[in-house]
Scaffold this motif. Structure first.
Motif, mmCIF file in Angstrom:
data_model
loop_
_atom_site.group_PDB
_atom_site.id
_atom_site.type_symbol
_atom_site.label_atom_id
_atom_site.label_comp_id
_atom_site.label_asym_id
_atom_site.label_seq_id
_atom_site.Cartn_x
_atom_site.Cartn_y
_atom_site.Cartn_z
ATOM 1 N N GLU A 25 -27.499 -69.869 -7.778
ATOM 2 C CA GLU A 25 -26.788 -68.584 -7.740
ATOM 3 C C GLU A 25 -26.433 -68.164 -6.308
ATOM 4 N N ASN A 115 -29.577 -59.460 -10.067
ATOM 5 C CA ASN A 115 -28.309 -58.944 -9.527
ATOM 6 C C ASN A 115 -28.244 -57.424 -9.616
ATOM 7 N N SER A 119 -27.884 -55.090 -6.317
ATOM 8 C CA SER A 119 -26.687 -54.261 -6.146
ATOM 9 C C SER A 119 -27.057 -52.806 -5.862
#
Length: 121
Positions: A25, A115, A119
């Motif tokens: 990733e 994620n 974020s």
């Protein structure tokens, strides 16, 4: 900028799977199998996210979560706690964990959770 994730997991197979997954990733990884090893590696660099297993040889992941959240150098870093025992979920969140993932986990699910935390930070 490449995000760094520190994974504290004593199970070598799970550590390997998470490592391969997160490298694919595009994340930079630090892997530890003990709390002592994690502390040692923190001297060199501070990650953008911690993933902590609850049951490790030299501690309890929820206690480690509390320690990291009380330390001025790491309190701002998101923490995801993982456990095969869902009874640890409430204890983990009370210890300051930003998220909790049950084992076994779905690969896509863990990536989405990581994620989401990164974020926010």
């Amino acid at each position: 900028m490449i995000k760094r994730i520190h994974v504290l997991e004593d199970d070598e197979d799970i550590r390997y799977i998470i490592g391969v997954l997160l490298k694919d990733e595009g994340y930079e990884l630090q892997l530890s199998s003990t709390f002592a090893e994690l502390k040692s590696k923190l001297r060199d660099s501070v990650p953008d996210l911690f993933i902590l297993d609850v049951m490790i040889p030299d501690g309890d992941g929820t206690d480690i979560c509390t320690d990291l959240k009380e330390d001025p150098f790491t309190k701002h870093i998101p923490i995801i706690v993982m456990s095969a025992n869902d009874q640890n979920k409430q204890k983990s969140l009370e210890a300051g964990a930003n998220d909790y993932i049950s084992k076994p986990f779905d690969i896509d699910y863990i990536v989405r959770r990581i994620n989401a935390q990164l974020s926010k930070s």
